[in-house]
Design an enzyme around this catalytic site. Structure first.
Site, PDB file in Angstrom:
ATOM      1  N   ASN A 197      37.821  38.877 100.218  1.00 42.79           N
ATOM      2  CA  ASN A 197      37.554  37.568  99.648  1.00 42.79           C
ATOM      3  C   ASN A 197      36.702  37.739  98.392  1.00 42.79           C
ATOM      4  OD1 ASN A 197      34.770  37.731 100.425  1.00 42.79           O
ATOM      5  ND2 ASN A 197      35.236  36.867 102.428  1.00 42.79           N
ATOM      6  N   ASP A 265      41.746  35.935 108.669  1.00 41.38           N
ATOM      7  CA  ASP A 265      42.647  36.447 109.714  1.00 41.38           C
ATOM      8  C   ASP A 265      44.025  35.819 109.588  1.00 41.38           C
ATOM      9  OD1 ASP A 265      40.429  37.793 110.737  1.00 41.38           O
ATOM     10  OD2 ASP A 265      39.970  36.218 112.187  1.00 41.38           O
TER      11      ASP A 265
END
Length: 313
Positions: A197, A265
Site C-alpha cells: 500500500n 487481502d
C-alpha cells in the site's frame, strides 16, 4: 458496470496461499459511562464475532470468488486454531494448518463500542523451525497443482522460506503474488507482483514529491527486484500498476468507507483468482479495485463474493 472487463470463469482457478494466519475477534458493546478507575470508557459487551484474518482471509476471499483455494500455514494447538479451521471449512478452503506445540495462534481482538473501534489487543508468538520446514514440504507437494501462488506476509514468521518459495514457483512457471511487509523487499526478489500500500511503499523508497517522482521510484524498485509488476494500492487515490511497458492507474470508485482493514487481502485474492482464470494483469487489477471498493463498506476482515462483484456500481 463502469468500464469493467469481462468476468472470466473463476471455477477453473486454483490458488495456493501461504503465509501468516490469525483469528480476528470482535467484541461489540454499549458505552454509557467512564470507568471510575481510569479515564477510559466502560464497554458492556453484548455480542462477539470471529473471522479469519491474514492469509486465512486471503484464502476465504479466493474461495468466495469461486476459485479452488488452498491454504498452508502454522498455528498453535489451541482453541483459536480450532475456530480458524471451522471458519475456513465454512468457506470450503482446503486448509493445511500445521500445529506447532510451541506456538500460540495469533489473535487480534478488537473492542468496538458505538460502531467505533476503541481498542485492539494482539496475542502472538513465532513458529519454530520444524513447523516451518513441514509447511515448506507441503508447499513443494501442492505447487504443481496450483495456477497462482499468493504469499501473504504479515511479519509473524510464517514466511521464513519466502525466497525459496518464489524460486520454486518461478521454476515451474507459476505466477507469484506477494503482499509484502517490512523495510527489506530483497527477500521477494523474482516474484511476479508485489502489492504494497502507499505507506508501505514509502517505507521502502521514501516519500515522493509528485506523480513523476513516484513513477521513477516505483519503476526503479520493480527493476531492482526483478519483478514483472508492482501494484501500489493508494486508498482514496485508487491503485497504480507499474510494469516495464508502462503505468496503468485505476481510480477508486466513490462509495462510503466503513473499514479498510483486510482490504489488501481482498485485493491480492482477487488479483490471484482473475489471473488464474485467464485475465490479463490490467483486467485483474480492475476487478481487484472493484472488489476493494465493496469490502471497505464492510466491518473488519471480510470476503467479497462473485455475486457482489457482478452488481454494477
Amino acid at each position: 458496470m463502469r468500464h469493467l472487463p469481462a468476468l472470466p470463469d473463476t471455477r477453473c482457478a486454483r490458488v495456493l496461499i501461504v503465509g501468516d494466519v490469525m483469528l480476528d475477534r470482535y467484541w461489540f458493546g454499549d458505552v454509557s459511562r467512564i470507568s471510575p478507575e481510569a479515564p477510559v470508557p466502560v464497554v458492556k459487551v453484548e455480542r462477539c464475532e470471529e473471522r479469519p484474518g491474514g492469509a486465512a482471509n486471503v484464502a476465504c476471499n479466493a474461495a468466495s470468488l469461486g476459485a479452488a483455494s488452498a491454504l498452508l500455514s502454522v498455528v498453535g494447538p489451541d482453541e483459536p486454531a480450532q475456530a480458524l479451521r471451522r471458519l475456513l471449512k465454512q468457506y470450503e478452503v482446503d486448509a493445511s494448518l500445521r500445529a506447532d506445540e510451541a506456538l500460540s495462534t495469533t489473535i487480534k481482538l478488537r473492542v468496538i463500542g458505538r460502531q467505533q473501534q476503541l481498542l485492539r489487543i494482539d496475542f502472538e508468538t513465532w513458529p519454530t523451525h520444524e513447523a516451518l520446514q513441514a509447511t515448506f514440504s507441503d508447499y513443494r507437494q501442492r505447487l504443481p497443482n496450483s495456477d497462482v501462488v499468493v504469499l501473504s506476509d504479515y511479519g509473524k514468521g510464517g514466511l521464513t522460506h519466502v525466497a525459496e518459495m518464489i524460486s520454486l514457483a518461478r521454476a515451474e512457471d507459476k505466477p507469484v503474488l506477494v503482499d509484502p511487509k517490512g523495510y527489506d523487499y530483497s527477500r521477494y526478489r523474482g516474484a511476479t507482483l508485489l502489492t504494497p500500500n502507499r505507506s508501505e511503499l514509502q517505507q521502502v523508497v521514501g516519500k515522493w514529491k509528485d506523480e513523476a517522482d513516484l513513477i521513477r521510484r516505483a519503476q526503479s524498485l520493480r527493476e531492482e527486484l526483478e519483478l514483472e509488476a508492482l501494484l501500489v494500492t493508494r486508498s482514496e487515490e485508487g491503485m497504480t500498476l507499474f510494469r516495464a511497458d508502462g503505468v496503468t492507474h485505476e481510480a477508486t470508485r466513490a462509495r462510503e468507507v466503513y473499514d479498510v482493514s483486510g482490504a489488501g487481502d481482498t485485493v491480492i485474492a482477487t488479483l490471484a483468482v482473475m489471473l488464474a482464470a485467464g485475465s490479463s494483469m490490467v483486467d485483474a487489477m480492475r476487478w481487484a479495485n472493484h472488489a476493494a471498493g465493496i469490502v471497505v463498506g464492510k466491518l473488519g476482515a471480510a470476503a467479497v463474493s462473485l455475486d457482489e462483484i457482478k452488481i454494477p456500481d
